[in-house]
Design an enzyme around this catalytic site. Structure first.
Site, mmCIF file in Angstrom:
data_model
loop_
_atom_site.group_PDB
_atom_site.id
_atom_site.type_symbol
_atom_site.label_atom_id
_atom_site.label_comp_id
_atom_site.label_asym_id
_atom_site.label_seq_id
_atom_site.Cartn_x
_atom_site.Cartn_y
_atom_site.Cartn_z
ATOM 1 N N THR A 145 0.822 -1.210 0.000
ATOM 2 C CA THR A 145 0.000 0.000 0.000
ATOM 3 C C THR A 145 0.858 1.263 0.000
ATOM 4 O O THR A 145 2.011 1.234 0.441
ATOM 5 C CB THR A 145 -0.904 -0.013 1.258
ATOM 6 O OG1 THR A 145 -1.499 1.268 1.426
ATOM 7 C CG2 THR A 145 -0.111 -0.325 2.521
ATOM 8 N N ASP A 146 0.259 2.358 -0.429
ATOM 9 C CA ASP A 146 0.960 3.650 -0.368
ATOM 10 C C ASP A 146 1.050 4.169 1.073
ATOM 11 O O ASP A 146 1.828 5.088 1.357
ATOM 12 C CB ASP A 146 0.285 4.692 -1.271
ATOM 13 C CG ASP A 146 -1.192 4.937 -0.960
ATOM 14 O OD1 ASP A 146 -1.738 4.308 -0.018
ATOM 15 O OD2 ASP A 146 -1.804 5.768 -1.654
ATOM 16 N N GLU A 147 0.255 3.557 1.992
ATOM 17 C CA GLU A 147 0.241 4.071 3.372
ATOM 18 C C GLU A 147 1.577 3.861 4.075
ATOM 19 O O GLU A 147 1.840 4.499 5.100
ATOM 20 C CB GLU A 147 -0.886 3.422 4.178
ATOM 21 C CG GLU A 147 -2.237 3.698 3.553
ATOM 22 C CD GLU A 147 -3.402 3.527 4.503
ATOM 23 O OE1 GLU A 147 -3.200 3.487 5.720
ATOM 24 O OE2 GLU A 147 -4.532 3.447 4.001
ATOM 25 N N TYR A 170 -1.635 -0.427 11.129
ATOM 26 C CA TYR A 170 -1.804 -1.124 9.838
ATOM 27 C C TYR A 170 -0.631 -0.808 8.914
ATOM 28 O O TYR A 170 0.016 -1.720 8.364
ATOM 29 C CB TYR A 170 -3.120 -0.695 9.172
ATOM 30 C CG TYR A 170 -3.164 -1.017 7.688
ATOM 31 C CD1 TYR A 170 -3.251 -2.335 7.242
ATOM 32 C CD2 TYR A 170 -3.093 -0.004 6.725
ATOM 33 C CE1 TYR A 170 -3.265 -2.636 5.879
ATOM 34 C CE2 TYR A 170 -3.105 -0.292 5.363
ATOM 35 C CZ TYR A 170 -3.195 -1.614 4.955
ATOM 36 O OH TYR A 170 -3.195 -1.911 3.613
ATOM 37 N N LYS A 174 2.336 -3.320 7.396
ATOM 38 C CA LYS A 174 2.588 -3.507 5.956
ATOM 39 C C LYS A 174 4.027 -3.117 5.626
ATOM 40 O O LYS A 174 4.688 -3.757 4.798
ATOM 41 C CB LYS A 174 1.602 -2.677 5.122
ATOM 42 C CG LYS A 174 0.158 -3.123 5.185
ATOM 43 C CD LYS A 174 -0.094 -4.511 4.613
ATOM 44 C CE LYS A 174 0.043 -4.568 3.102
ATOM 45 N NZ LYS A 174 -0.336 -5.915 2.579
#
Ligand code: NAD
Ligand code: TDX
Length: 374
Positions: A145-147, A170, A174
Site C-alpha cells: 500500500t501507499d500508506e 496497519y 505492511k
C-alpha cells in the site's frame, strides 16, 4: 483442480483471494485465462467464499481455507500444484481496526508474510536442485500500500524512492512486511516484486471502508460520517485496474523491484462522498425527496489520520505498461450500481458482529479483542 505441473503454464497461489481485491483478482485472472489459481484464504470477517461463486465450478480454480502463517500447509500447496508464483493479498486491511486491536495485524501482515516467504524460499531451493528453469521463473508478488510512505503535504506524490514513514499500526505492519520481502530478495535471491497501491474502490469491498459504508448508510437514510474536516485526500483506483497492474508486474516486473500504482485521481473525502451522493440521487432517488448529501455529518477525526496520499505511477506506466482504464466517474458509477444490485450480499456480509458502527477510537483504552467472524 489436479496438479498442474506437466506444462509450463502459470499456476498462482493467491492468498487473501476471498477478500475485496483478491476476489476481483481471482475472477478477472480466471476470466482472462491468465493462469490456473489456487486461492488460500483464512475467511476472517473480511473474507467471503460466496464472492468466488463465479469460479466455483471452474476446474482450473481451487479454494483452500487456511492461514498464510501455516508454513506446512503453504509448502504442501506449492509442491502439490507446482505453483509458479505467489500473489500475497492476505492481510488485515482496515486502519480503524488496527487502532483498536493491532495484534491481528502483527500476526497476519508480519508473521504471516514471514512464514509465506520461508515456505517460498524452501520451495524454490528444492526446485533449483531439480528444475533450474522453473526455479528461475518463480515470482513472489507482494501486494502493498501507499500508506507505508506516511502522509504528504499539499503537493508532490509518492514514488518507489519515497522513504518509509508509516503512521498507523496497519501501515507499520505492511511496512514491516515490505522490508521482509525486500530482505528475502537481497539475502536469499528470492525473485520478489512488490506493488504499493493507492486506495482501491469497486465491487465486493467490505462496508467498513469509506465508499461502501457511505453507499449503504445513504440507502438506509443514516448519517454519512466524515472524519474531521473531510479534506483528507486519497488517490482512487478502480480495483480491476489494480488487478491488471499486478498481472503486468508478474510478467514484466524486475525481481527485487517495487512499483507504485495509483489512479491519478485525487479527491478529498468530501468530494468523493459528494460524487457518490450525486450518483445515488440519480440511480436510487431518496424517499421523500432531497439529496443524499444532506446526510453528510462530521464526526471526531481518526487518531493519527494521514492528510494526503498521492501516487506518481510513471515507472509502472513506463516499465509495466500500466494504464488507468476506468475513469473515476465510470468506476464509481459501476461501483454504486453494483451495490444497488447486490443488496443481499451487503445484508449477508453485515449480518455478523459488524453493524457499520464507528471503529478506531480506542486510543486511550485497552486493545479490543482480535477481529472474528460472527
Ligand atoms: P480485505 O480485508 O478485503 O481482504 C483480506 C483477505 O485476506 C480476506 O479474504 C481475509 O479473509 C484474508 N486473510 C486475512 N488474514 C489471513 C491469513 N492469516 N491467512 C489467509 N488469509 C487471510 O483486504 P483488501 O482491501 O482486499 O486488501 C488486499 C491487500 O491489498 C492487502 O494486503 C492490503 O494491504 C492491500 N491494499 C489494499 C488497498 C485497498 O484500498 N483496499 C490498497 C492498497 C493495498
Ligand atoms: O466512515 C468513514 N469516514 C471517513 O471519513 C471511513 C470508514 C473513512 N473515512 C475517511 C478516512 C480516510 O481518509 O475516508 C478515507 C478512506 O478511509 P478508509 O476507507 O478506511 O481507507 P484508508 O484508511 O485510506 O485505507 C485504504 O486504502 C489503503 C485501505 O483500507 C487500506 O487497506 C489500503 O492500504
Amino acid at each position: 483442480m489436479g496438479p498442474a505441473g506437466e506444462s509450463s503454464e502459470r499456476v498462482l497461489l493467491v492468498t487473501g483471494g476471498a477478500g475485496f481485491i483478491g476476489t476481483s483478482f481471482v475472477l478477472t485472472t480466471r476470466a482472462a485465462d491468465f493462469a490456473k489459481v489456487v486461492t488460500l484464504d483464512k475467511l476472517t470477517y473480511a473474507g467471503n467464499l460466496a464472492n468466488l461463486a463465479g469460479v466455483a465450478h471452474d476446474a482450473e480454480h481451487l479454494f483452500v481455507e487456511g492461514d498464510i502463517a501455516d508454513r506446512a500447509l503453504v509448502a504442501a500447496l506449492l509442491a502439490e500444484h507446482k505453483v509458479t508464483a505467489v500473489v500475497n493479498f492476505a492481510a488485515e486491511s482496515h486502519v480503524d481496526r488496527s487502532i483498536d486491536a493491532p495484534g491481528a495485524f502483527i500476526q497476519t501482515n508480519i508473521v504471516g508474510t514471514f512464514e509465506l516467504l520461508e515456505a517460498a524460499r524452501a520451495y524454490v531451493a528444492g526446485l533449483a536442485a531439480s528444475d533450474a528453469d522453473r526455479a528461475r521463473a518463480f515470482r513472489f508478488l507482494h501486494v502493498s500500500t501507499d500508506e507505508v510512505f506516511g502522509s504528504l503535504g499539499d503537493t508532490g506524490a509518492f514514488t518507489e524512492a519515497s522513504p518509509y514513514a508509516p503512521n498507523s499500526p496497519y501501515a507499520a505492519s505492511k511496512a514491516a512486511a515490505d522490508h521482509l520481502v525486500r530482505a528475502y530478495h537481497h539475502t536469499y535471491g528470492l525473485a520478489t516484486v512488490t506493488t504499493n497501491c493507492s486506495n482501491n474502490y469497486g465491487p465486493f469491498q467490505f462496508p467498513e471502508k469509506l465508499l461502501p459504508l457511505m453507499i449503504l448508510n445513504a440507502l438506509e437514510d443514516k448519517p454519512l460520517p466524515i472524519y474531521g474536516d473531510g479534506l483528507n485526500v486519497r488517490d482512487w483506483l478502480f480495483v480491476e485496474d489494480h488487478c491488471e497492474a499486478i498481472r503486468m508486474a508478474l510478467t514484466r516486473g524486475t525481481p527485487g523491484e517495487t512499483y507504485a500504482i495509483g489512479g491519478r485521481s485525487e479527491r478529498t473525502n468530501l468530494e468523493l462522498v459528494g460524487l457518490i451522493c450525486a450518483l445515488l440521487d440519480e440511480l436510487s432517488p431518496r424517499h421523500g425527496g432531497g439529496s443524499y448529501r444532506d446526510l453528510v455529518h462530521h464526526v471526531k477525526d481518526r487518531p493519527g489520520h494521514d492528510r494526503r496520499y498521492a501516487i506518481d505511477p510513471s515507472r509502472a506506466e513506463r516499465e509495466l505498461g500500466f494504464r488507468v482504464t476506468h475513469s473515476l466517474e465510470d468506476g464509481l458509477r459501476r461501483t454504486v450500481a453494483w451495490y444497488l444490485a447486490n443488496r443481499p450480499w451487503c445484508a449477508a456480509i453485515t449480518s455478523g458482529n459488524y453493524r457499520r458502527e464507528r471503529l478506531g477510537l480506542s486510543v486511550d483504552g485497552p486493545a479490543a479483542p482480535a477481529t472474528k467472524k460472527a
